[in-house]
Design an enzyme around this catalytic site. Structure first.
Site, PDB file in Angstrom:
ATOM      1  N   HIS A 126       6.477   0.740   3.657  1.00 19.70           N
ATOM      2  CA  HIS A 126       5.944   1.100   2.336  1.00 19.70           C
ATOM      3  C   HIS A 126       6.245   2.544   1.957  1.00 19.70           C
ATOM      4  O   HIS A 126       5.597   3.095   1.067  1.00 19.70           O
ATOM      5  CB  HIS A 126       4.425   0.833   2.292  1.00 19.70           C
ATOM      6  N   CYS A 158      18.016  14.944 -13.286  1.00 11.51           N
ATOM      7  CA  CYS A 158      18.048  14.163 -14.539  1.00 11.51           C
ATOM      8  C   CYS A 158      16.810  14.383 -15.411  1.00 11.51           C
ATOM      9  O   CYS A 158      16.711  13.793 -16.482  1.00 11.51           O
ATOM     10  CB  CYS A 158      18.220  12.674 -14.224  1.00 11.51           C
ATOM     11  N   GLY A 195      -4.638  -3.179  13.032  1.00 10.74           N
ATOM     12  CA  GLY A 195      -5.309  -2.499  11.918  1.00 10.74           C
ATOM     13  C   GLY A 195      -4.763  -2.838  10.546  1.00 10.74           C
ATOM     14  O   GLY A 195      -4.687  -1.975   9.683  1.00 10.74           O
TER      15      GLY A 195
HETATM   16  P1  OAD Z   1      -6.250  -2.675   4.616  1.00 11.38           P
HETATM   17  O1  OAD Z   1      -7.214  -1.641   4.152  1.00 11.38           O
HETATM   18  O2  OAD Z   1      -6.008  -3.844   3.757  1.00 11.38           O
HETATM   19  O3  OAD Z   1      -6.744  -3.218   6.034  1.00 11.38           O
HETATM   20  C1  OAD Z   1      -7.139  -2.347   7.053  1.00 11.38           C
HETATM   21  C2  OAD Z   1      -7.512  -3.185   8.249  1.00 11.38           C
HETATM   22  O4  OAD Z   1      -7.813  -2.315   9.323  1.00 11.38           O
HETATM   23  C3  OAD Z   1      -8.736  -4.088   8.036  1.00 11.38           C
HETATM   24  O5  OAD Z   1      -8.438  -5.387   8.486  1.00 11.38           O
HETATM   25  C4  OAD Z   1      -9.822  -3.434   8.903  1.00 11.38           C
HETATM   26  O6  OAD Z   1     -10.691  -4.401   9.477  1.00 11.38           O
HETATM   27  C5  OAD Z   1      -8.985  -2.771   9.958  1.00 11.38           C
HETATM   28  N1  OAD Z   1      -9.573  -1.570  10.575  1.00 11.38           N
HETATM   29  C6  OAD Z   1     -10.317  -0.597   9.987  1.00 11.38           C
HETATM   30  N2  OAD Z   1     -10.596   0.372  10.867  1.00 11.38           N
HETATM   31  C7  OAD Z   1     -10.025   0.004  12.051  1.00 11.38           C
HETATM   32  C8  OAD Z   1      -9.946   0.598  13.355  1.00 11.38           C
HETATM   33  N3  OAD Z   1     -10.496   1.780  13.632  1.00 11.38           N
HETATM   34  N4  OAD Z   1      -9.271  -0.077  14.308  1.00 11.38           N
HETATM   35  C9  OAD Z   1      -8.698  -1.294  14.047  1.00 11.38           C
HETATM   36  N5  OAD Z   1      -8.737  -1.884  12.848  1.00 11.38           N
HETATM   37  C10 OAD Z   1      -9.381  -1.245  11.856  1.00 11.38           C
HETATM   38  O7  OAD Z   1      -4.893  -1.907   4.972  1.00 11.38           O
HETATM   39  P2  OAD Z   1      -3.442  -2.531   5.161  1.00 11.38           P
HETATM   40  O8  OAD Z   1      -3.499  -3.845   5.815  1.00 11.38           O
HETATM   41  O9  OAD Z   1      -2.622  -1.464   5.783  1.00 11.38           O
HETATM   42  O10 OAD Z   1       0.134  -0.874   0.247  1.00 11.38           O
HETATM   43  O11 OAD Z   1      -2.999  -2.715   3.665  1.00 11.38           O
HETATM   44  C11 OAD Z   1      -1.697  -3.166   3.401  1.00 11.38           C
HETATM   45  C12 OAD Z   1      -1.165  -2.480   2.169  1.00 11.38           C
HETATM   46  O12 OAD Z   1      -2.097  -2.664   1.090  1.00 11.38           O
HETATM   47  C13 OAD Z   1      -1.056  -0.979   2.291  1.00 11.38           C
HETATM   48  O13 OAD Z   1       0.151  -0.566   2.908  1.00 11.38           O
HETATM   49  C14 OAD Z   1      -1.110  -0.532   0.875  1.00 11.38           C
HETATM   50  C15 OAD Z   1      -2.242  -1.398   0.368  1.00 11.38           C
HETATM   51  O14 OAD Z   1      -2.266  -1.657  -0.978  1.00 11.38           O
HETATM   52  C16 OAD Z   1       0.616  -0.114  -0.729  1.00 11.38           C
HETATM   53  O15 OAD Z   1       0.074   0.906  -1.109  1.00 11.38           O
HETATM   54  C17 OAD Z   1       1.890  -0.648  -1.272  1.00 11.38           C
END
Ligand code: OAD
Length: 260
Positions: A126, A158, A195
């Site tokens: 990303h 640009c 995570g």
């Molecule tokens: P999310 O915020 O959707 O999910 C975070 C995950 O981490 C959740 O399932 C939590 O349960 C878990 N979590 C939180 N704290 C934790 C810890 N200390 N140890 C282990 N797990 C933990 O984030 P992403 O899955 O990264 O995209 O989200 C995917 C994409 O959605 C991001 O890259 C971003 C967002 O919109 C863009 O900005 C394009």
């Protein structure tokens, strides 16, 4: 699924798979940086998308409507990630990379913490919030100034507005990074999924690709996700606790040697 076994035995079984693997691939999400103090996106109270509307901040049309709002929001996050440090989860992944013959870490995170921790075989699906690119010609800006109060800075080539080099909703992922992650999912013996809420595609498809190709999928998350039921192992807990424990269980002798 091995969910009914006691946690220690699940950890030991997952560690045995890891220790046997020739090729380990990893998919990380915001949870891996949570213990560094970087907010996640979808956690109910603390996630960024609980407070902010992604359609107003993380889409090309939001930037077209209100470029300064979007620029400032990312500038604030850029400043924030510059103040935090990698945690034990980032370091454990560096440790795994050093111990296995083949390795690739595909992250959805834009905070650059894996690189700062020392991960080398790394693709950023990303983008990276520290980088800024032109919204028109897409060239990377080496520097910029914040002179115009009501507008984002402009491209030196640009004169179009500059924007963060992150992937917004409705945009394509960097093709090379995605292809490398998909190849790793197809070829790995073990995929660690750490995570991530496993809700945002195409990254969320990588665990299914890996499973279909015969890999063992190990999820590490503090909560249940849509992937949990399909994972071979679902290790519940904080990444900064579970990943070091997994490394220690997989390579106990080596861990003892490395300890001070
Ligand atoms: P999310 O915020 O959707 O999910 C975070 C995950 O981490 C959740 O399932 C939590 O349960 C878990 N979590 C939180 N704290 C934790 C810890 N200390 N140890 C282990 N797990 C933990 O984030 P992403 O899955 O990264 O995209 O989200 C995917 C994409 O959605 C991001 O890259 C971003 C967002 O919109 C863009 O900005 C394009």
């Amino acid at each position: 699924m091995h969910e009914k076994s006691p946690p220690e035995s699940r950890l030991a079984e997952a560690a045995a798979q890891l220790a046997r693997a020739c090729y380990v691939a990893v998919l990380t999400g915001a949870g891996v940086s949570a213990e560094s103090g970087v907010p996640t996106f979808r956690d109910a109270l603390t996630g960024l998308w609980a407070t902010f509307d992604p359609r107003e901040l993380a889409t090309p049309s939001a930037f077209a409507r209100n470029p300064k709002l979007v620029w400032d929001w990312y500038a604030e996050r850029r400043a924030q990630v510059a103040t935090v440090a990698p945690n034990a989860a980032h370091r454990a992944l560096v440790d795994i990379e050093a111990r296995v013959p083949r390795f690739l870490l595909a992250t959805q995170n834009v905070d650059g913490l894996h690189r700062r921790a020392g991960s080398r075989a790394l693709v950023e699906l990303h983008g990276n919030i520290a980088r800024v690119k032109c919204s028109a010609c897409m060239c990377i800006a080496a520097r910029w100034d914040e002179a115009e109060d009501a507008l984002p800075p402009r491209c030196a080539r640009c004169a179009a507005f500059l924007r963060p080099d992150v992937v917004w909703f409705e945009e394509l992922l960097p093709a090379g990074a995605l292809a490398a992650a998909e190849d790793a999912a197809r070829e790995c013996d073990v995929l660690l999924v750490v995570g991530t809420s496993a809700e945002v595609y195409p990254a969320a498809a990588l665990p299914d690709t890996a499973r279909a190709a015969g890999a063992c999928v190990i999820e590490i998350n503090s909560a249940t996700t849509p992937l949990t039921a399909r994972a071979d192992f679902a290790l519940r807990g904080r990444a900064g606790d579970v990943l070091p424990a997994l490394v220690h269980a997989a390579w106990p002798a080596a861990s003892a040697l490395l300890s001070p």
